[in-house]
Design a protein around this motif. Structure first.
Motif, mmCIF file in Angstrom:
data_model
loop_
_atom_site.group_PDB
_atom_site.id
_atom_site.type_symbol
_atom_site.label_atom_id
_atom_site.label_comp_id
_atom_site.label_asym_id
_atom_site.label_seq_id
_atom_site.Cartn_x
_atom_site.Cartn_y
_atom_site.Cartn_z
ATOM 1 N N ALA A 50 0.851 -1.193 0.000
ATOM 2 C CA ALA A 50 0.000 0.000 0.000
ATOM 3 C C ALA A 50 0.883 1.239 0.000
ATOM 4 O O ALA A 50 2.051 1.170 0.386
ATOM 5 C CB ALA A 50 -0.928 0.019 1.217
ATOM 6 N N TYR A 60 -3.306 4.061 -2.258
ATOM 7 C CA TYR A 60 -3.463 2.974 -3.223
ATOM 8 C C TYR A 60 -3.077 1.687 -2.518
ATOM 9 O O TYR A 60 -2.048 1.632 -1.841
ATOM 10 C CB TYR A 60 -2.583 3.208 -4.444
ATOM 11 C CG TYR A 60 -2.735 2.131 -5.486
ATOM 12 C CD1 TYR A 60 -1.783 1.129 -5.620
ATOM 13 C CD2 TYR A 60 -3.849 2.097 -6.322
ATOM 14 C CE1 TYR A 60 -1.934 0.130 -6.560
ATOM 15 C CE2 TYR A 60 -4.006 1.106 -7.261
ATOM 16 C CZ TYR A 60 -3.038 0.123 -7.380
ATOM 17 O OH TYR A 60 -3.193 -0.871 -8.305
ATOM 18 N N THR A 61 -3.909 0.658 -2.643
ATOM 19 C CA THR A 61 -3.713 -0.602 -1.926
ATOM 20 C C THR A 61 -3.717 -1.767 -2.902
ATOM 21 O O THR A 61 -4.535 -1.798 -3.827
ATOM 22 C CB THR A 61 -4.818 -0.791 -0.877
ATOM 23 O OG1 THR A 61 -4.862 0.358 -0.017
ATOM 24 C CG2 THR A 61 -4.562 -2.022 -0.022
ATOM 25 N N ALA A 62 -2.815 -2.697 -2.698
ATOM 26 C CA ALA A 62 -2.740 -3.873 -3.558
ATOM 27 C C ALA A 62 -4.008 -4.713 -3.417
ATOM 28 O O ALA A 62 -4.578 -4.816 -2.329
ATOM 29 C CB ALA A 62 -1.517 -4.705 -3.192
ATOM 30 N N ASP A 63 -4.410 -5.329 -4.513
ATOM 31 C CA ASP A 63 -5.621 -6.151 -4.505
ATOM 32 C C ASP A 63 -5.535 -7.287 -3.487
ATOM 33 O O ASP A 63 -6.540 -7.681 -2.913
ATOM 34 C CB ASP A 63 -5.861 -6.727 -5.895
ATOM 35 C CG ASP A 63 -6.323 -5.684 -6.895
ATOM 36 O OD1 ASP A 63 -6.231 -5.948 -8.105
ATOM 37 O OD2 ASP A 63 -6.760 -4.591 -6.467
ATOM 38 N N SER A 64 -4.329 -7.788 -3.271
ATOM 39 C CA SER A 64 -4.152 -8.939 -2.384
ATOM 40 C C SER A 64 -4.509 -8.635 -0.932
ATOM 41 O O SER A 64 -4.790 -9.552 -0.155
ATOM 42 C CB SER A 64 -2.716 -9.451 -2.459
ATOM 43 O OG SER A 64 -1.812 -8.425 -2.090
ATOM 44 N N LYS A 66 -6.515 -5.638 -0.175
ATOM 45 C CA LYS A 66 -7.606 -4.659 -0.161
ATOM 46 C C LYS A 66 -8.779 -5.193 0.658
ATOM 47 O O LYS A 66 -9.148 -6.355 0.547
ATOM 48 C CB LYS A 66 -8.034 -4.351 -1.588
ATOM 49 C CG LYS A 66 -8.899 -3.117 -1.733
ATOM 50 C CD LYS A 66 -9.086 -2.759 -3.196
ATOM 51 C CE LYS A 66 -7.802 -2.289 -3.822
ATOM 52 N NZ LYS A 66 -7.973 -1.870 -5.230
ATOM 53 N N GLY A 67 -9.326 -4.322 1.495
ATOM 54 C CA GLY A 67 -10.417 -4.723 2.359
ATOM 55 C C GLY A 67 -9.959 -5.260 3.698
ATOM 56 O O GLY A 67 -10.760 -5.392 4.625
ATOM 57 N N THR A 70 -5.279 -1.227 5.785
ATOM 58 C CA THR A 70 -5.569 0.186 5.585
ATOM 59 C C THR A 70 -4.331 1.010 5.886
ATOM 60 O O THR A 70 -3.755 0.891 6.975
ATOM 61 C CB THR A 70 -6.709 0.647 6.496
ATOM 62 O OG1 THR A 70 -7.874 -0.171 6.274
ATOM 63 C CG2 THR A 70 -7.071 2.100 6.213
ATOM 64 N N ARG A 103 3.809 2.825 -6.773
ATOM 65 C CA ARG A 103 3.479 1.415 -6.805
ATOM 66 C C ARG A 103 4.622 0.437 -6.995
ATOM 67 O O ARG A 103 4.427 -0.766 -6.861
ATOM 68 C CB ARG A 103 2.441 1.156 -7.896
ATOM 69 C CG ARG A 103 1.222 2.044 -7.762
ATOM 70 C CD ARG A 103 0.228 1.775 -8.857
ATOM 71 N NE ARG A 103 -0.839 2.766 -8.848
ATOM 72 C CZ ARG A 103 -1.895 2.729 -9.646
ATOM 73 N NH1 ARG A 103 -2.021 1.746 -10.523
ATOM 74 N NH2 ARG A 103 -2.814 3.676 -9.582
#
Length: 121
Positions: A50, A60-64, A66-67, A70, A103
């Motif tokens: 992130a 911006y957060t990596a998909d792996s 995310k959620g 934070t 990134r």
């Protein structure tokens, strides 16, 4: 030269939480710095987690992650709140600072020493 110091790593059970912190030895970060978190698991390449633009707060957060993870900051520190941790999150976590993009490794000029996060299943 920017010296970065991470803290907050440790051992946690799967499903648990940890919060990592990153501070600059000088006490402040550059105004328009990109600040990021990366991690490296044993036998694997370092991967982006992130990032946050210091001036705007854009993240911006990596998909792996995310959620679950934070990224945030206050006036003097950057944080990575990690929730719902999984065994595959086990790695050494590094904070980094740079003046370019967000990134990739090449965007960052300064790196901390890393802090170990171990998630037991």
């Amino acid at each position: 030269q920017v010296q970065l110091v991470e803290s907050g790593g440790g051992l946690v059970q799967a499903g648990g939480s940890l919060r990592l912190s990153c501070a600059a030895a000088s006490g402040r970060f550059c105004n328009n710095c990109a600040m990021g978190w990366f991690r490296q698991a044993p036998g694997k390449e370092r991967e982006f987690v992130a990032a946050i633009r210091w001036s705007s707060g854009y993240t911006y957060t990596a998909d792996s992650v995310k959620g679950r993870f934070t990224i945030s900051r206050d006036n003097t520190k950057m944080y990575l709140q990690m929730d719902s941790l999984k065994s595959e999150d086990t790695a050494v976590y590094y904070c980094a600072a740079g003046s370019g993009g967000l990134r990739t490794d090449d965007d960052y000029d300064y790196w901390g020493q890393g802090t170990q996060v171990t998630v037991s299943s």
